[in-house]
Design an enzyme around this catalytic site. Structure first.
Site, PDB file in Angstrom:
ATOM      1  N   ARG A  85       0.844  -1.191   0.000  1.00  0.00           N
ATOM      2  CA  ARG A  85       0.000   0.000   0.000  1.00  0.00           C
ATOM      3  C   ARG A  85       0.885   1.249   0.000  1.00  0.00           C
ATOM      4  O   ARG A  85       2.020   1.218   0.481  1.00  0.00           O
ATOM      5  CB  ARG A  85      -0.903   0.014   1.239  1.00  0.00           C
ATOM      6  CG  ARG A  85      -1.794  -1.216   1.384  1.00  0.00           C
ATOM      7  CD  ARG A  85      -2.534  -1.188   2.717  1.00  0.00           C
ATOM      8  NE  ARG A  85      -3.418  -2.333   2.879  1.00  0.00           N
ATOM      9  CZ  ARG A  85      -3.055  -3.470   3.489  1.00  0.00           C
ATOM     10  NH1 ARG A  85      -1.832  -3.590   3.993  1.00  0.00           N
ATOM     11  NH2 ARG A  85      -3.912  -4.469   3.603  1.00  0.00           N
ATOM     12  N   LYS A 130      -1.692  -2.772   8.026  1.00  0.00           N
ATOM     13  CA  LYS A 130      -2.856  -2.411   8.832  1.00  0.00           C
ATOM     14  C   LYS A 130      -2.819  -3.157  10.162  1.00  0.00           C
ATOM     15  O   LYS A 130      -2.387  -4.296  10.238  1.00  0.00           O
ATOM     16  CB  LYS A 130      -4.144  -2.748   8.068  1.00  0.00           C
ATOM     17  CG  LYS A 130      -4.407  -1.823   6.881  1.00  0.00           C
ATOM     18  CD  LYS A 130      -5.763  -2.114   6.257  1.00  0.00           C
ATOM     19  CE  LYS A 130      -6.089  -1.121   5.144  1.00  0.00           C
ATOM     20  NZ  LYS A 130      -7.409  -1.369   4.539  1.00  0.00           N
ATOM     21  N   HIS A 169      -3.147   2.307  -5.686  1.00  0.00           N
ATOM     22  CA  HIS A 169      -3.872   1.053  -5.484  1.00  0.00           C
ATOM     23  C   HIS A 169      -4.067   0.299  -6.802  1.00  0.00           C
ATOM     24  O   HIS A 169      -4.253  -0.911  -6.791  1.00  0.00           O
ATOM     25  CB  HIS A 169      -5.216   1.321  -4.809  1.00  0.00           C
ATOM     26  CG  HIS A 169      -5.444   0.440  -3.621  1.00  0.00           C
ATOM     27  ND1 HIS A 169      -4.671   0.515  -2.471  1.00  0.00           N
ATOM     28  CD2 HIS A 169      -6.326  -0.569  -3.402  1.00  0.00           C
ATOM     29  CE1 HIS A 169      -5.092  -0.384  -1.600  1.00  0.00           C
ATOM     30  NE2 HIS A 169      -6.085  -1.061  -2.142  1.00  0.00           N
ATOM     31  N   ARG A 228      -1.299  -1.958  -6.983  1.00  0.00           N
ATOM     32  CA  ARG A 228      -1.541  -3.090  -6.072  1.00  0.00           C
ATOM     33  C   ARG A 228      -2.467  -4.107  -6.744  1.00  0.00           C
ATOM     34  O   ARG A 228      -2.249  -5.316  -6.670  1.00  0.00           O
ATOM     35  CB  ARG A 228      -2.141  -2.555  -4.773  1.00  0.00           C
ATOM     36  CG  ARG A 228      -2.348  -3.586  -3.670  1.00  0.00           C
ATOM     37  CD  ARG A 228      -2.656  -2.834  -2.379  1.00  0.00           C
ATOM     38  NE  ARG A 228      -3.303  -3.646  -1.369  1.00  0.00           N
ATOM     39  CZ  ARG A 228      -2.644  -4.400  -0.492  1.00  0.00           C
ATOM     40  NH1 ARG A 228      -1.335  -4.475  -0.534  1.00  0.00           N
ATOM     41  NH2 ARG A 228      -3.299  -5.078   0.431  1.00  0.00           N
ATOM     42  N   HIS A 233      -3.626  -9.298   3.558  1.00  0.00           N
ATOM     43  CA  HIS A 233      -5.060  -9.369   3.827  1.00  0.00           C
ATOM     44  C   HIS A 233      -5.332 -10.332   4.980  1.00  0.00           C
ATOM     45  O   HIS A 233      -4.769 -11.424   5.015  1.00  0.00           O
ATOM     46  CB  HIS A 233      -5.822  -9.856   2.590  1.00  0.00           C
ATOM     47  CG  HIS A 233      -5.942  -8.821   1.518  1.00  0.00           C
ATOM     48  ND1 HIS A 233      -6.212  -9.130   0.206  1.00  0.00           N
ATOM     49  CD2 HIS A 233      -5.837  -7.462   1.558  1.00  0.00           C
ATOM     50  CE1 HIS A 233      -6.254  -8.021  -0.510  1.00  0.00           C
ATOM     51  NE2 HIS A 233      -6.037  -7.002   0.291  1.00  0.00           N
ATOM     52  N   TYR A 262      -9.579 -10.267  -6.545  1.00  0.00           N
ATOM     53  CA  TYR A 262      -8.532 -10.202  -7.559  1.00  0.00           C
ATOM     54  C   TYR A 262      -8.523 -11.427  -8.468  1.00  0.00           C
ATOM     55  O   TYR A 262      -7.649 -11.557  -9.318  1.00  0.00           O
ATOM     56  CB  TYR A 262      -7.157 -10.071  -6.897  1.00  0.00           C
ATOM     57  CG  TYR A 262      -6.968  -8.786  -6.152  1.00  0.00           C
ATOM     58  CD1 TYR A 262      -6.775  -7.588  -6.828  1.00  0.00           C
ATOM     59  CD2 TYR A 262      -6.987  -8.760  -4.764  1.00  0.00           C
ATOM     60  CE1 TYR A 262      -6.607  -6.399  -6.140  1.00  0.00           C
ATOM     61  CE2 TYR A 262      -6.811  -7.581  -4.067  1.00  0.00           C
ATOM     62  CZ  TYR A 262      -6.625  -6.406  -4.765  1.00  0.00           C
ATOM     63  OH  TYR A 262      -6.457  -5.235  -4.083  1.00  0.00           O
TER      64      TYR A 262
END
Length: 298
Positions: A145, A169, A238, A241, A264, A273
């Site tokens: 990110r 995150k 993004h 990404r 994730h 994806y």
């Protein structure tokens, strides 16, 4: 905001390790909710299901996307759940409110030839291109990110293992490998980009003044690359990404591996994806279906 809301945000920060970006979104949602309460002469403690439905209509009247409305309702539901743990007299007015369905979309990505065109734009070894190329290489080679990119320190790069450690995150660290092109780009940047040789901090990606680059600065760099690249339009971090994940899956990478590389928590997040390009779909179809081609066709 009142003290309950401030305590709620502090709990998200301390106990759940929410990022500053996520906390800002929660704070904005609460501020907007408070404005509605004041406008309608309602009280936080006596807010009920009927009021929640009116608030949902109010959000839609502001022409917000369903994804934004869904997030705002989720914020308030979570806030009231927190408040209920402190006061047994509190009832969650949002618990029965049906979430608005999110729009389904296919993530946008670049085709491989478009990526090659972008890299060709920054191949000349000017000082600016050295920096721009390392940004492009890291985003595409690792799928990180932009918030992770701007916080990379020089010591996070492992040339022995050919990879980078990033803080994702929830303040979770993960190691992401990179390839030969990305490694060479980083080495050239560290050796020849003058601002990084004289700066007094450890951030890897800098602006031309030698300061740590911001997320906005990265977006500016990418937009500038696109302006100089024929046949390529619309870029954002993004999208790179998305491109990283799409190209890996198109080349046979399994979903679990891509999930780990992207950082994730849930596999369902990575599942978006699993789309492939029309060209890849046709290629697979022609090779796999018994009656896709006649015998004399190749």
């Amino acid at each position: 905001m009142n003290h309950i809301q401030e305590a709620f945000l502090n709990t998200l920060k301390v106990e759940r390790n929410f990022s500053e970006h996520t906390l800002k979104s929660y704070q904005d949602d609460l501020i907007q909710f408070n404005q509605f309460l004041e406008q309608e002469h309602l009280q936080l403690k006596t807010f009920e299901y009927r009021d929640a439905r009116n608030y949902l209509s109010y959000l839609y009247s502001n022409h917000l996307k369903r994804t934004s409305v869904s997030r705002k309702i989720s914020t308030l539901r979570t806030f009231y759940e927190y408040w209920m743990t402190l006061d047994e007299n509190i009832i969650n007015p949002f618990v029965q409110l049906v979430h608005p369905k999110k729009e389904k979309y296919l993530p946008q990505f670049f085709y491989e030839e478009e990526m090659e065109a972008l890299f060709k734009t920054v191949e000349e070894d000017t000082s600016k291109n050295l920096r721009d190329r390392v940004i492009l290489e890291l985003l595409y080679a690792t799928g990180i990110r932009v918030s992770e990119l701007v916080n990379i320190k020089k010591q996070d790069i492992d040339f022995y293992a050919n990879g980078v450690t990033v803080l994702g995150k929830g303040s979770k660290e993960r190691f992401v490998p990179f390839g030969a092109y990305c490694r060479q780009s980083i080495e050239n940047y560290l050796e020849h980009f003058k601002p990084i040789q004289s700066c007094n901090h450890d951030f890897l990606i800098l602006n031309m003044k030698g300061e740590a680059i911001t997320e906005r600065g990265v977006r500016y760099v990418l937009n500038d690359i696109v302006k100089r690249t024929a046949g390529v339009s619309e870029i954002h971090p993004h999208k790179l990404r998305h491109t990283f994940a799409t190209h890996l899956l198109n080349q046979g990478a399994d979903l679990r591996t891509v999930q780990s590389l992207l950082g994730h928590v849930n596999l369902s997040t990575t599942g978006k994806y699993t789309h492939v390009s029309n060209q890849q779909l046709r290629k697979v179809y022609l090779n796999a279906h018994p009656r896709a081609k006649k015998e004399n066709e190749t």
